[in-house]
Write an enzyme that holds these catalytic residues in place. Structure first.
Site, PDB file in Angstrom:
ATOM      1  N   ALA A  64     -11.994 -18.843  -4.056  1.00  0.00           N
ATOM      2  CA  ALA A  64     -10.553 -18.330  -4.775  1.00  0.00           C
ATOM      3  C   ALA A  64      -9.747 -19.236  -4.421  1.00  0.00           C
ATOM      4  CB  ALA A  64     -10.502 -16.736  -4.393  1.00  0.00           C
ATOM      5  N   GLY A 109     -15.439 -16.955  -3.403  1.00  0.00           N
ATOM      6  CA  GLY A 109     -15.494 -16.839  -5.066  1.00  0.00           C
ATOM      7  C   GLY A 109     -16.520 -17.404  -5.865  1.00  0.00           C
ATOM      8  N   GLU A 112     -19.357 -16.269  -4.773  1.00  0.00           N
ATOM      9  CA  GLU A 112     -20.274 -14.583  -5.283  1.00  0.00           C
ATOM     10  C   GLU A 112     -20.506 -14.934  -6.617  1.00  0.00           C
ATOM     11  OE1 GLU A 112     -15.933 -13.471  -3.770  1.00  0.00           O
ATOM     12  OE2 GLU A 112     -17.399 -11.981  -2.850  1.00  0.00           O
ATOM     13  N   GLU A 132     -14.105 -15.501   3.632  1.00  0.00           N
ATOM     14  CA  GLU A 132     -12.969 -14.846   3.442  1.00  0.00           C
ATOM     15  C   GLU A 132     -12.237 -14.115   4.929  1.00  0.00           C
ATOM     16  OE1 GLU A 132     -15.517 -15.093   1.615  1.00  0.00           O
ATOM     17  OE2 GLU A 132     -15.264 -14.655  -0.252  1.00  0.00           O
TER      18      GLU A 132
HETATM   19  N1  CAA Z   1      -8.181 -23.311  -3.006  1.00  0.00           N
HETATM   20  C1  CAA Z   1      -7.228 -23.971  -3.251  1.00  0.00           C
HETATM   21  N2  CAA Z   1      -7.240 -25.817  -2.568  1.00  0.00           N
HETATM   22  C2  CAA Z   1      -8.714 -26.189  -1.833  1.00  0.00           C
HETATM   23  C3  CAA Z   1      -9.964 -24.627  -2.146  1.00  0.00           C
HETATM   24  C4  CAA Z   1      -9.484 -23.590  -2.187  1.00  0.00           C
HETATM   25  N3  CAA Z   1      -9.945 -22.693  -1.981  1.00  0.00           N
HETATM   26  N4  CAA Z   1     -10.793 -25.756  -0.930  1.00  0.00           N
HETATM   27  C5  CAA Z   1     -10.463 -26.956  -1.631  1.00  0.00           C
HETATM   28  N5  CAA Z   1      -9.240 -27.192  -1.838  1.00  0.00           N
HETATM   29  C6  CAA Z   1      -8.584 -28.332  -1.606  1.00  0.00           C
HETATM   30  C7  CAA Z   1      -7.841 -28.680  -1.415  1.00  0.00           C
HETATM   31  O1  CAA Z   1      -6.517 -28.377  -0.696  1.00  0.00           O
HETATM   32  C8  CAA Z   1      -7.059 -29.670  -1.254  1.00  0.00           C
HETATM   33  O2  CAA Z   1      -6.721 -30.587  -1.245  1.00  0.00           O
HETATM   34  P1  CAA Z   1      -5.501 -31.523  -1.646  1.00  0.00           P
HETATM   35  O3  CAA Z   1      -6.472 -32.270  -1.944  1.00  0.00           O
HETATM   36  O4  CAA Z   1      -4.723 -31.665  -2.135  1.00  0.00           O
HETATM   37  O5  CAA Z   1      -5.153 -31.502  -0.146  1.00  0.00           O
HETATM   38  C9  CAA Z   1      -8.862 -30.898  -2.005  1.00  0.00           C
HETATM   39  O6  CAA Z   1      -9.344 -28.963  -2.266  1.00  0.00           O
HETATM   40  C10 CAA Z   1     -10.079 -30.807  -1.137  1.00  0.00           C
HETATM   41  O7  CAA Z   1     -10.148 -30.499  -0.085  1.00  0.00           O
HETATM   42  P2  CAA Z   1     -10.981 -30.749   1.100  1.00  0.00           P
HETATM   43  O8  CAA Z   1      -9.801 -31.606   1.804  1.00  0.00           O
HETATM   44  O9  CAA Z   1     -10.268 -29.632   2.349  1.00  0.00           O
HETATM   45  O10 CAA Z   1     -11.989 -31.414   1.634  1.00  0.00           O
HETATM   46  P3  CAA Z   1     -12.715 -31.241   2.618  1.00  0.00           P
HETATM   47  O11 CAA Z   1     -14.259 -32.103   2.226  1.00  0.00           O
HETATM   48  O12 CAA Z   1     -12.492 -32.329   3.442  1.00  0.00           O
HETATM   49  O13 CAA Z   1     -13.726 -29.729   3.084  1.00  0.00           O
HETATM   50  C11 CAA Z   1     -14.396 -27.546   2.337  1.00  0.00           C
HETATM   51  C12 CAA Z   1     -14.117 -29.162   1.739  1.00  0.00           C
HETATM   52  C13 CAA Z   1     -14.976 -27.276   3.368  1.00  0.00           C
HETATM   53  C14 CAA Z   1     -15.064 -27.227   0.855  1.00  0.00           C
HETATM   54  C15 CAA Z   1     -12.949 -27.106   2.709  1.00  0.00           C
HETATM   55  O14 CAA Z   1     -11.785 -26.988   1.459  1.00  0.00           O
HETATM   56  C16 CAA Z   1     -12.457 -26.032   2.647  1.00  0.00           C
HETATM   57  O15 CAA Z   1     -13.249 -24.931   3.715  1.00  0.00           O
HETATM   58  N6  CAA Z   1     -12.005 -24.830   1.017  1.00  0.00           N
HETATM   59  C17 CAA Z   1     -11.738 -23.611   1.122  1.00  0.00           C
HETATM   60  C18 CAA Z   1     -13.344 -23.013   2.180  1.00  0.00           C
HETATM   61  C19 CAA Z   1     -12.844 -21.580   1.636  1.00  0.00           C
HETATM   62  O16 CAA Z   1     -11.883 -20.388   2.760  1.00  0.00           O
HETATM   63  N7  CAA Z   1     -13.272 -20.649   0.030  1.00  0.00           N
HETATM   64  C20 CAA Z   1     -12.632 -19.398   0.563  1.00  0.00           C
HETATM   65  C21 CAA Z   1     -11.303 -18.874  -0.083  1.00  0.00           C
HETATM   66  S1  CAA Z   1     -11.753 -16.638  -0.498  1.00  0.00           S
HETATM   67  C22 CAA Z   1     -12.165 -16.447  -1.324  1.00  0.00           C
HETATM   68  O17 CAA Z   1     -13.111 -17.089  -2.294  1.00  0.00           O
HETATM   69  C23 CAA Z   1     -11.582 -14.624  -1.852  1.00  0.00           C
HETATM   70  C24 CAA Z   1     -12.067 -14.059  -2.692  1.00  0.00           C
HETATM   71  O18 CAA Z   1     -13.225 -13.967  -2.748  1.00  0.00           O
HETATM   72  C25 CAA Z   1     -11.812 -13.421  -4.179  1.00  0.00           C
END
Ligand code: CAA
Length: 258
Positions: A64, A109, A112, A132
């Site tokens: 998400a 998400g 999921e 999460e």
């Molecule tokens: N939401 C918003 N933006 C995201 C994102 C997310 N979940 N995941 C990645 N991005 C964005 C980053 O902010 C980045 O944007 P910018 O270039 O503008 O800075 C871009 O995507 C590329 O990401 P990274 O630079 O972080 O890429 P990386 O290769 O270094 O890392 C990754 C990849 C390990 C997937 C890392 O991006 C990450 O950990 N992302 C978040 C994962 C996460 O925590 N997801 C769970 C969300 S909670 C949820 O989903 C709740 C639910 O069930 C309802």
């Protein structure tokens, strides 16, 4: 649609989450578009299998949208959960078979959505995880319910409590991925499976999906009772007659019902 692309190559529909700049992060609009697209596909009698994937070569969906969620309150969080569940319920319950083509990160998400699909095929660079609790929330799109049903309660608790990611091979080992293939072969592998499934009696496949889904929430007795009812229903179909006659006549069946 802004973030979701639909391409139909009958009998297969490919639904692509298309926000590669942020690793296909799922904001409310993306979830709405996924659901609207799945509803459109379900109404299409020519489509027998749906493949869900993410744009680019890095992510299926990295969860998400954290940039959206950071500003949201409890009410909005609940609304987001409803949207994620709507998409998941459709993937799980539409009459077509759903295959997740997991082409990279499937986190939060994104994981999921993959869990809600009937089948998951992963590319070698795929990573699955539910991060999460590291963000102060919990998997709110069905993850606490579906992961344990697929890989067992003990492993699901470990992955959710530690936020550890599993790579494609580990996902395969624990039954989270049905198959692992090189990334460049992912869509061909999904398409081959989709076509194989589409060559069977589609109404029977849908009824089998229905019966298996019932097993996730019903006790054995009611699940078996449902299975008996559906078998009776299928015995009354043209496709049952065609499938069995074709076998006896040593020819390929020509199935027509859906
Ligand atoms: N939401 C918003 N933006 C995201 C994102 C997310 N979940 N995941 C990645 N991005 C964005 C980053 O902010 C980045 O944007 P910018 O270039 O503008 O800075 C871009 O995507 C590329 O990401 P990274 O630079 O972080 O890429 P990386 O290769 O270094 O890392 C990754 C990849 C390990 C997937 C890392 O991006 C990450 O950990 N992302 C978040 C994962 C996460 O925590 N997801 C769970 C969300 S909670 C949820 O989903 C709740 C639910 O069930 C309802």
């Amino acid at each position: 649609m802004k973030y979701v692309k639909l391409s139909i190559q009958e009998p297969v529909a490919v639904v692509t989450i298309d926000r590669p700049d942020c690793l296909n992060a799922l904001n409310s609009q993306v979830f709405r578009e996924i659901s609207a697209t799945l509803q459109e596909v379900e109404a299409n009698d020519q489509v027998r299998v749906v493949i869900l994937t993410g744009a680019g070569d890095k992510a299926f969906a990295a969860g998400a949208d954290i940039a959206q969620m950071v500003h949201e309150n409890g009410k909005q969080g609940k609304e987001l959960a409803l949207l994620t569940h709507q998409a998941g319920d459709l993937l799980e319950n539409i009459r077509q078979v759903t295959i997740a083509a997991v082409n990279g990160y499937a986190l939060g998400g994104g994981c999921e959505l993959a869990l809600a699909c009937d089948i998951r095929i992963a590319s070698e660079n795929a990573h699955f995880g539910l991060p999460e609790v590291g963000l102060g929330i919990l998997p709110g799109g069905g993850g606490t319910q579906r992961l344990s049903r697929i890989i067992g309660v003990g492993r699901a608790k470990e992955l959710i409590f530690t936020c550890d990611q599993v790579d494609a091979q580990e996902a395969y080992r624990i039954g989270l991925a049905n198959h692992v293939v090189p990334q460049e072969e992912l869509m061909d592998a999904c398409m081959a499976m989709a076509k194989k499934i589409a060559s069977k009696a589609s109404f029977a496949v849908t009824m089998a999906k229905n019966a298996i889904n019932v097993s996730m929430s019903a006790d054995m007795k009611s699940g078996c009772s449902k299975e008996q009812d559906l078998l009776g229903l299928l015995f009354a179909t043209q496709d049952k007659q065609e499938g069995m006659t074709a076998f006896l006549e040593r020819r390929k069946p020509n199935f027509t019902e859906f």
